[in-house]
Design a protein around this motif. Structure first.
Motif, PDB file in Angstrom:
ATOM      1  N   CYS A 278       0.588  -1.286   0.079  1.00 36.97           N
ATOM      2  CA  CYS A 278      -0.112  -0.013  -0.023  1.00 36.97           C
ATOM      3  C   CYS A 278       0.777   1.184   0.066  1.00 36.97           C
ATOM      4  CB  CYS A 278      -0.831   0.074   1.162  1.00 36.97           C
ATOM      5  SG  CYS A 278      -2.224  -1.315   1.197  1.00 36.97           S
ATOM      6  N   ARG A 279       0.401   2.313  -0.444  1.00 45.79           N
ATOM      7  CA  ARG A 279       1.122   3.565  -0.887  1.00 45.79           C
ATOM      8  C   ARG A 279       1.375   4.077   0.917  1.00 45.79           C
ATOM      9  NH1 ARG A 279      -1.362   8.488  -4.085  1.00 45.79           N
ATOM     10  NH2 ARG A 279      -1.345   6.758  -5.720  1.00 45.79           N
ATOM     11  N   HIS A 285      -7.061   0.470   4.289  1.00 47.27           N
ATOM     12  CA  HIS A 285      -7.769  -0.289   3.436  1.00 47.27           C
ATOM     13  C   HIS A 285      -9.317  -0.127   3.155  1.00 47.27           C
ATOM     14  CE1 HIS A 285      -3.952  -2.393   4.416  1.00 47.27           C
ATOM     15  NE2 HIS A 285      -4.352  -2.804   5.121  1.00 47.27           N
ATOM     16  N   GLY A 290      -4.000   4.410  -3.620  1.00 43.68           N
ATOM     17  CA  GLY A 290      -2.657   3.604  -3.651  1.00 43.68           C
ATOM     18  C   GLY A 290      -2.954   2.545  -2.790  1.00 43.68           C
ATOM     19  N   CYS A 291      -4.201   1.919  -2.408  1.00 39.99           N
ATOM     20  CA  CYS A 291      -4.470   0.664  -1.506  1.00 39.99           C
ATOM     21  C   CYS A 291      -4.332  -0.451  -2.231  1.00 39.99           C
ATOM     22  CB  CYS A 291      -5.636   0.882  -0.598  1.00 39.99           C
ATOM     23  SG  CYS A 291      -6.065  -0.586   0.328  1.00 39.99           S
ATOM     24  N   ALA A 292      -3.258  -1.460  -2.187  1.00 39.49           N
ATOM     25  CA  ALA A 292      -2.833  -2.417  -2.702  1.00 39.49           C
ATOM     26  C   ALA A 292      -4.041  -3.532  -2.278  1.00 39.49           C
ATOM     27  CB  ALA A 292      -1.731  -3.249  -2.417  1.00 39.49           C
ATOM     28  N   GLN A 294      -7.195  -3.083  -1.676  1.00 36.27           N
ATOM     29  CA  GLN A 294      -8.426  -2.554  -2.398  1.00 36.27           C
ATOM     30  C   GLN A 294      -8.421  -3.073  -3.891  1.00 36.27           C
ATOM     31  OE1 GLN A 294     -11.538  -1.898  -1.697  1.00 36.27           O
ATOM     32  NE2 GLN A 294     -11.345  -1.665   0.574  1.00 36.27           N
ATOM     33  N   ARG A 295      -7.198  -2.801  -4.367  1.00 38.43           N
ATOM     34  CA  ARG A 295      -6.941  -3.341  -5.836  1.00 38.43           C
ATOM     35  C   ARG A 295      -7.191  -4.686  -5.916  1.00 38.43           C
ATOM     36  NH1 ARG A 295      -2.287   0.162  -5.901  1.00 38.43           N
ATOM     37  NH2 ARG A 295      -1.026  -1.286  -5.541  1.00 38.43           N
ATOM     38  N   ALA A 296      -6.853  -5.478  -4.945  1.00 44.10           N
ATOM     39  CA  ALA A 296      -6.834  -6.875  -4.970  1.00 44.10           C
ATOM     40  C   ALA A 296      -8.286  -7.150  -5.035  1.00 44.10           C
ATOM     41  CB  ALA A 296      -6.117  -7.663  -4.045  1.00 44.10           C
ATOM     42  N   GLU A 298     -10.687  -5.300  -6.115  1.00 40.52           N
ATOM     43  CA  GLU A 298     -11.539  -4.978  -7.475  1.00 40.52           C
ATOM     44  C   GLU A 298     -11.082  -5.876  -8.606  1.00 40.52           C
ATOM     45  OE1 GLU A 298      -9.810  -1.081  -7.579  1.00 40.52           O
ATOM     46  OE2 GLU A 298     -11.174  -0.001  -6.076  1.00 40.52           O
ATOM     47  N   SER A 299      -9.834  -6.503  -8.341  1.00 41.83           N
ATOM     48  CA  SER A 299      -9.474  -7.227  -9.560  1.00 41.83           C
ATOM     49  C   SER A 299      -9.971  -8.748  -9.643  1.00 41.83           C
ATOM     50  CB  SER A 299      -7.797  -7.640  -9.612  1.00 41.83           C
ATOM     51  OG  SER A 299      -7.326  -7.994  -8.520  1.00 41.83           O
TER      52      SER A 299
END
Length: 346
Positions: A278-279, A285, A290-292, A294-296, A298-299
């Motif tokens: 995360c950034r 979260h 830049g939250c890794a 939340q990206r996970a 969404e993907s």
């Protein structure tokens, strides 16, 4: 000490004695002390088992808090002398609004996390129990019961397996000895296993099958919601035919976590790994850029249910840990005050 009951002679190894406990004894302990294990805990006292037989030990104010599975030393008059250090301890915040820590079981080698495959199947609850087990540094095995009443048992087993590819998971019909046979590999001579699970998941039935006879009472579940009824009301030790030691605990409708930072990191290691990318180092979260994590989500690489439960358990354990820490600080201040008063007395 009172109410001593003579039993068949038993060795310390059969009681679960290990080198970890042996190393805590002095030469004087070997010569003078009686080694005992707590096999049941009641409101008025503890039941102990030694090589000489069974004893009852009344609870006194000066004694430390103990639970089933603990090892203690007694003097020659069978009075409490010392509690040995534990190699594992299950505890929780006491149910309800009471601020207190409740011990569940001690010196356990393996925990069977029991969950039924009916409407009570709940991944969030399994993650809660896994957190408790990993905080206690005890090997967890998830046991999914009532497989004979479920049409999608394998699908649910795979859902549990996704929580951790290395997690041991077994589907069983608790009424069939052959079905529960795979569990016996953790029940070897001198090994202590315990069961954790909600009421009505079939723990008592499973215990009876493992024991080879009806050791525990059983009860049905409510047909309208598959919820169980309490059949085990106290903690106790039982001896399995192959030499293992089974520690039974009552079903728990409420299991609040406290002081479980390590257990949470282990149970949700995938989220913890994502968080390092995360950034911001203090990312929650949620909506931070830049939250890794939340990206996970969404993907599609992280189940939103799992993240929601992680955040919930994280908040819960932080809140309860703070409450218990405050309580312990007050108890230390009170003990200090009592000691100072005693010193001032003539």
């Amino acid at each position: 000490m009172q109410n001593t009951i003579n039993l068949q002679p038993i060795t310390l190894q059969q009681l679960g004695w290990q080198p970890f406990f042996q190393q805590q004894l002095t030469l004087e302990d070997y010569e003078q002390a009686v080694i005992a294990r707590v096999i049941a805990h009641h409101r008025s006292g503890y039941e102990l088992l030694t090589k000489q037989g069974r004893h009852t030990l009344p609870i006194l104010s000066q004694m430390p808090l103990m639970t089933v599975g603990d090892w203690v030393l007694l003097d020659q008059q069978n009075r409490f002398s010392r509690l040995l250090d534990r190699h594992s301890l299950f505890s929780r915040k006491a149910a309800g609004t009471k601020i207190a820590e409740q011990y569940i079981a001690a010196n356990v080698d393996t925990v069977f996390i029991v969950c039924s495959l009916n409407q009570d199947f709940n991944l969030n609850r399994i993650e809660r129990y896994l957190t408790l087990a990993r905080e206690a540094q005890v090997e967890p095995v998830v046991v999914l019961t009532k497989a004979d009443l479920c049409t999608d048992a394998e699908s649910k087993r795979q859902q549990v397996q996704k929580l951790d590819p290395m997690l041991m998971t077994e589907c069983v019909n608790s009424l069939e000895p052959e079905s529960v046979q795979p569990l016996m590999q953790w029940c070897g001579k001198g090994k202590t296993v315990t069961f954790l699970g909600s009421s009505g998941v079939g723990k008592s039935t499973l215990i009876n099958t493992l024991m080879g006879h009806n050791e525990q009472k059983t009860a049905g579940i409510r047909a309208d919601d598959d919820k169980g009824r309490h059949t085990t009301t106290s903690r106790s030790l039982h001896f399995l035919p192959r030499g293992g030691i089974l520690l039974d605990t009552p079903g728990m409708r409420e299991l609040q976590l406290a002081d479980c930072q390590h257990g949470l990191r282990e149970t949700f290691s995938d989220i913890e790994a994502l968080a390092t990318r995360c950034r911001f180092s203090d990312c929650h979260h949620q909506t931070e850029p830049g939250c890794a994590v939340q990206r996970a989500v969404e993907s599609g690489n992280l189940d939103p249910r799992r993240l929601k439960n992680y955040l919930k358990l994280l908040r819960e354990q932080e809140r309860n840990s703070a409450s218990l820490a405050e309580l312990r600080a007050k108890e230390r201040q009170f003990s200090k005050l009592c000691r100072s008063v005693k010193k001032e007395r003539p």
